[in-house]
Design an enzyme around this catalytic site. Structure first.
Site, short mmCIF file in Angstrom:
data_model
loop_
_atom_site.label_atom_id
_atom_site.label_comp_id
_atom_site.label_asym_id
_atom_site.label_seq_id
_atom_site.Cartn_x
_atom_site.Cartn_y
_atom_site.Cartn_z
CB THR A 72 3.07 0.06 -0.55
OG1 THR A 72 2.46 0.67 0.25
CG2 THR A 72 3.21 -1.38 -0.22
CG ASN A 152 5.23 7.64 8.47
OD1 ASN A 152 6.07 6.88 8.48
ND2 ASN A 152 4.10 6.93 9.01
CG HIS A 202 -0.47 9.37 -2.32
ND1 HIS A 202 -1.31 9.42 -1.20
CD2 HIS A 202 0.09 8.12 -2.33
CE1 HIS A 202 -0.88 8.38 -0.54
NE2 HIS A 202 -0.14 7.79 -1.16
CB THR A 238 0.12 -1.90 -19.30
OG1 THR A 238 0.24 -3.13 -20.10
CG2 THR A 238 -0.08 -0.60 -20.08
CB CYS A 328 -5.17 -2.16 12.48
SG CYS A 328 -6.82 -2.08 13.61
#
Length: 384
Positions: A72, A152, A202, A238, A328
């Site tokens: 994202t 996706n 992931h 970082t 949602c």
């Protein structure tokens, strides 16, 4: 009761080899890569090696990779960073598609609110974007085009080579959401007509919370997170050293297994469809996007006369994890924006379920799941 996971397009189990590499980092000694002492220098070296390893697999320069918190952020950063840089050059038009992940769609919505002009293109009935439509939408003010490589929800592979070549000819930046393509398709970034590409660990049996954004050398780019000078002053904060090392190991494993995994996923897909056809009839379900090029491990099926929500709930009770539509914030299902853009009726879109296979799925699980799906579909239709 069995417990079967067939939602690998959502996230994948962490590979043992990845966990082992990350555990070594977590066990210390720790260090901030920006610190000048020995602990910091050690962390910086680990981060640099991880970047080198990922760049080797993606066939790009390590300097072209920015570590992020995941897919994202990679999408948001790539779109905003490129769009604002192009605006300084007098370009304020963005082209994208109606079938992108919400990380792209919502980021583009925000840019539109901030004054950019946006063209959103529909796919054909198979879920594929027609390059000629993208090219026709381009003009002298077009700053950026964003088209995903693998969808996706349907697994459809988009023709990014043609789109990217046209964008490059016109001096337009091209962003590709390659999150679902990673580990599924060969990616040689320096040979592709792509200026920015988003990735997430992931999806390939790596850790959650780490991703990368590819920014080709020479690409105009404006940082969006402000703070320290990390990531060559392109993304403050970082860095996640353990996550980066886990990402590198996961990608190495994914690439080494890519062809064998593809063959295995084809076998699982074919067996699943074969059994469903035998048990409920080929006319009892629709393969969404089936006439387009698709990756084998994402399978989107509509079951006319069956509510996707009912089917998902019953499959969950049976210990089988799949997905449908778009989740949602309430946890309920909304109609898939991808299937709606493809022209599916409300009824067909509302009966669509996504099965996504991955490492760990066995032929026995596939056969068992097909039998359970068939039983549930017949039961729900009978009681509807």
């Amino acid at each position: 009761m069995q417990s079967i996971y067939m939602d690998h397009a959502a996230t994948t189990p962490l590979a043992t080899e990845v966990l082992e590499e990350m555990t070594v980092i977590w066990q210390g000694p720790g260090g901030n890569p920006s610190s000048v002492h020995a602990f910091g220098r050690n962390a910086k070296q680990q981060l640099g090696r991880a970047r080198d390893r990922i760049a080797t697999q993606l066939h790009c320069s390590p300097a072209e990779l920015i570590f992020t918190s995941g897919g994202t952020e990679s999408d948001n950063l790539g779109l905003a960073g490129a769009a604002w840089a192009q605006r300084k050059a007098g370009r304020d038009h963005i082209i994208t598609t109606a079938i992108e992940h919400h990380a792209v769609l919502h980021a583009v919505d925000r840019l539109e609110e901030q004054g950019f002009r946006v063209t959103r293109l529909l796919p054909d009935a198979s879920g594929a974007i027609v390059p000629a439509q993208v090219i026709e939408a381009m003009n002298e003010q077009t700053a950026l085009v964003s088209v995903m490589l693998v969808n996706n929800e349907t697994g459809t592979v988009q023709p990014i080579e043609q789109i990217g070549a046209a964008a490059r000819e016109r001096g337009i930046l091209f962003h590709v959401d390659a999150i679902q393509a990673l580990g599924r398709l060969p990616l040689r970034l320096r040979e592709m007509p792509v200026d920015l590409a988003s990735f997430s660990a992931h999806k390939i049996n790596g850790p959650q919370g780490i991703g990368a954004l590819y920014v080709a050398k020479g690409t105009r780019f404006e940082p969006q997170l402000l703070g320290g000078p990390q990531e060559r002053n392109r993304r403050a904060g970082t860095e996640n050293v353990a996550g980066a090392c886990g990402f590198a190991r996961a990608l190495e494993l994914a690439e080494s297994r890519r062809e064998s995994k593809r063959e295995r996923m084809l076998q699982l897909r074919q067996r699943f469809l074969e059994l469903l056809s035998d048990l409920i009839g080929r006319d009892a379900f629709i393969l969404n996007g089936g006439s387009s090029e698709q990756v084998p491990d994402i399978l989107n099926l509509s079951f006319p006369g069956v509510s996707a929500e009912s089917l998902l709930m019953n499959l969950d009770i049976e210990g089988i994890a799949v997905s449908g539509g778009s989740a949602c914030s309430s946890g309920a299902l909304s109609r898939s924006h991808v299937l709606t853009a493809m022209g599916l009726s409300e009824q067909l879109a509302g009966s669509a379920v996504r099965f996504s296979f991955g490492l760990g799925n066995t032929m026995e699980e596939i056969e068992y799941s097909a039998q359970i799906v068939a039983t549930l579909v017949l039961r729900i239709r009978t009681t509807a």
